[in-house]
Enzyme design. Structure first.
Site, PDB file in Angstrom:
ATOM      1  N   LYS A   1      -7.638  -1.717  11.021  1.00 36.18           N
ATOM      2  CA  LYS A   1      -7.033  -2.037   9.800  1.00 36.18           C
ATOM      3  C   LYS A   1      -5.839  -1.173   9.472  1.00 36.18           C
ATOM      4  CE  LYS A   1      -6.316  -1.906   5.058  1.00 36.18           C
ATOM      5  NZ  LYS A   1      -5.338  -1.125   4.465  1.00 36.18           N
TER       6      LYS A   1
ATOM      7  N   ASP B   1       4.527 -15.027  11.221  1.00 36.80           N
ATOM      8  CA  ASP B   1       3.285 -15.479  10.579  1.00 36.80           C
ATOM      9  C   ASP B   1       2.116 -14.445  10.869  1.00 36.80           C
ATOM     10  OD1 ASP B   1       0.723 -16.816   9.959  1.00 36.80           O
ATOM     11  OD2 ASP B   1       1.169 -18.708  11.181  1.00 36.80           O
TER      12      ASP B   1
ATOM     13  N   HIS C   1      -2.929   9.970   0.463  1.00 39.85           N
ATOM     14  CA  HIS C   1      -3.016   8.752  -0.513  1.00 39.85           C
ATOM     15  C   HIS C   1      -2.869   8.859  -1.934  1.00 39.85           C
ATOM     16  CE1 HIS C   1      -5.384   5.301   1.965  1.00 39.85           C
ATOM     17  NE2 HIS C   1      -4.423   5.680   2.511  1.00 39.85           N
TER      18      HIS C   1
ATOM     19  N   GLU D   1       0.866  -1.145  -0.004  1.00 37.54           N
ATOM     20  CA  GLU D   1       0.090   0.105  -0.029  1.00 37.54           C
ATOM     21  C   GLU D   1       0.823   1.147  -0.016  1.00 37.54           C
ATOM     22  OE1 GLU D   1      -3.271  -0.349   2.432  1.00 37.54           O
ATOM     23  OE2 GLU D   1      -3.528   1.863   2.690  1.00 37.54           O
TER      24      GLU D   1
HETATM   25  C1  MEV Z   1      -6.213   2.397   4.982  1.00 35.91           C
HETATM   26  O1  MEV Z   1      -5.072   1.537   4.604  1.00 35.91           O
HETATM   27  C2  MEV Z   1      -6.400   2.712   6.475  1.00 35.91           C
HETATM   28  C3  MEV Z   1      -7.251   3.669   6.845  1.00 35.91           C
HETATM   29  O2  MEV Z   1      -8.370   3.492   6.456  1.00 35.91           O
HETATM   30  C4  MEV Z   1      -7.270   3.677   8.571  1.00 35.91           C
HETATM   31  C5  MEV Z   1      -8.205   4.241   9.108  1.00 35.91           C
HETATM   32  O3  MEV Z   1      -9.357   4.846   8.451  1.00 35.91           O
HETATM   33  O4  MEV Z   1      -8.110   4.865  10.021  1.00 35.91           O
HETATM   34  C6  MEV Z   1      -6.938   5.205   6.530  1.00 35.91           C
END
Ligand code: MEV
Length: 438
Positions: A280, A296, A393, A85
């Site tokens: 995430k 792992d 991003h 990413e």
């Molecule tokens: C993207 O990989 C991760 C985010 O969505 C985490 C979040 O929303 O806190 C930017």
């Protein structure tokens, strides 16, 4: 199209590739060329990778990046990260730098216990099973002595074994619930070997236990396996500073920023839809270091998400508060990691990553991984509550789009200039390139 094949694993690597190319590609020659392009020219090295799994046809690259300037408990650490990413390494580095001038990250390992279970069926009187377990408990330890000897020398081994009655949830279902200390190894093989021996001992001892009836003595072992849920293998990572010290380019009003940040964390604490995405973001950092160090990541993911729902509802792993003018942001996560055994001594890039991390112990690695996760979470929340996530991003993603369009140097210059002042979206970049080329 019938693509079923018998005996695929028996084919040579070349035959496997030819079969794939013939079955799935209109231009088999081109497919074979791509597959082989990713082979390492060093045959010995390629063979090493081929033998990690079955039916290997080639290698699959992921970039390894470096996030420097992580000040952890007063020591600077440079973190290798393996991830696809585009914005993750940049975000980690930015957070690391930000906190390095505000006291750095504070971490500690709370505990390091691993868990494994023998799941079995016993049809009979629970009181008798309890007595059997008391009488035979030592046997489980003595029967695994040859396996635990080396681990004990390193300060680890089997910590305890409990008999658990689960019959209220499943008829006749019991467990041997065992806890382990595996020091610098993740310990999966050690734990599973011990458990399989416990299962054997359980059956053998039950067969000749006097007070059991015929049916009671016939214990059925369903399975013996470690658990990837490790709620007593926890590391804590924290950052904190005076609210006014949060001030920076995009944080003109630090109190308003801190309050909004705490509110964003609070939303993730109470709202599962947000919590999953919030966590995430943490795992963007965690997985990247877990992968780089040959650990792992599926085990870590499973364990972390189970921990996030330990109170019966999926929730945020991290927490934040403002108290007496001090902003604190922290998290506690379970991490069963190893820095010896497994891939750590086999994969040259893993060895390299561990060397960059100055050959950490498993406990040190737990702290580094947790910090990278917290840093990532800080970066995401900071963007989300200030500029929005897309700005950063898309800045990183623009390069991927340019590569997709095989943009030349001249085009890249023009595009970069244009998007310095115009907002970046995927379609805006695509439209701009297409117009440029008309
Ligand atoms: C993207 O990989 C991760 C985010 O969505 C985490 C979040 O929303 O806190 C930017």
């Amino acid at each position: 199209m019938n693509n079923a094949i018998a005996g695929f694993s028996k084919l040579s690597k070349e035959e496997k590739i030819n079969w794939i190319a013939k079955e799935y590609f209109s231009n088999p020659k081109e497919a074979i060329a791509i597959i082989k392009q990713y082979w390492n020219s060093n045959e010995k090295l390629q063979l090493l990778h081929d033998e990690f799994i079955e039916n290997t046809i080639t290698n699959f690259y992921l970039p390894m990046g470096i996030a420097p300037n992580f000040l952890i408990n007063g020591k600077y650490i440079t973190v290798p990260m393996v991830i696809e990413e585009s914005s993750v390494v940049a975000a980690a580095s930015k957070s690391a730098k930000f906190w390095s001038t505000r006291g750095g990250f504070k971490t500690n390992v709370l505990n390091t216990e691993k868990i494994g279970q023998v799941h079995f069926i016993y049809k009979g009187d629970f009181k008798k099973l309890e007595q059997f377990f008391i009488d035979k408990k030592n046997k489980f330890f003595s029967a695994t002595e040859s396996m635990t000897k080396n681990m004990q020398k390193r300060g680890g081994g089997v910590l305890d074994i409990e008999l658990r009655n689960k019959t209220s949830e499943l008829e006749n279902y019991y467990q041997l619930h065992a806890t382990f200390e595996t020091k610098d190894s993740m310990g999966a093989n050690f734990i599973n070997s011990c458990l399989e021996q416990f299962a054997k001992t359980l059956k053998e001892e039950a067969i000749c236990y006097d007070t059991f009836s015929q049916e009671e003595s016939n214990i059925e072992v369903v399975m013996s396996i470690l658990s990837n849920f490790v709620p007593n293998c926890i590391v804590r990572a924290e950052v904190s500073c005076k609210v006014e010290d949060l001030a920076e380019k995009n944080i003109e009003n630090p109190l308003a920023f801190a309050e909004k940040f705490v509110r964003a964390v609070r939303i993730a604490e109470i709202e599962p839809f947000r919590a999953v995405t919030h966590n995430k973001g943490i795992m963007n950092g965690v997985d990247a270091v877990v992968l780089a160090t040959g650990n792992d990541f599926r085990a870590v993911e499973a364990g972390v998400h189970a921990y996030a729902s330990k109170n019966g509802k999926y929730s945020s792993l991290s927490h934040a508060k403002i108290e007496n003018g001090v902003f604190t942001f922290w998290m506690e996560i379970p991490l069963a990691l190893g820095t010896v055994g497994g891939l750590t001594s086999l994969h040259p890039m893993v060895k390299l990553a561990l060397e960059i991390l100055e050959k950490p112990s498993a406990q040190e690695l737990m702290q580094i991984v947790a910090v990278t996760g917290l840093a990532q979470n800080f970066a995401a929340l900071r963007s989300l509550t200030t500029t929005g996530i897309q700005e950063g991003h898309m800045k990183m993603h623009i390069n991927n789009i340019l590569n997709q369009f095989v943009a030349n140097e001249e085009e890249r210059k023009v595009i970069a200039k244009h998007f310095e002042i115009n907002s970046i979206t995927h379609s805006a970049v695509v439209d701009f390139i297409e117009n440029l080329r008309k």
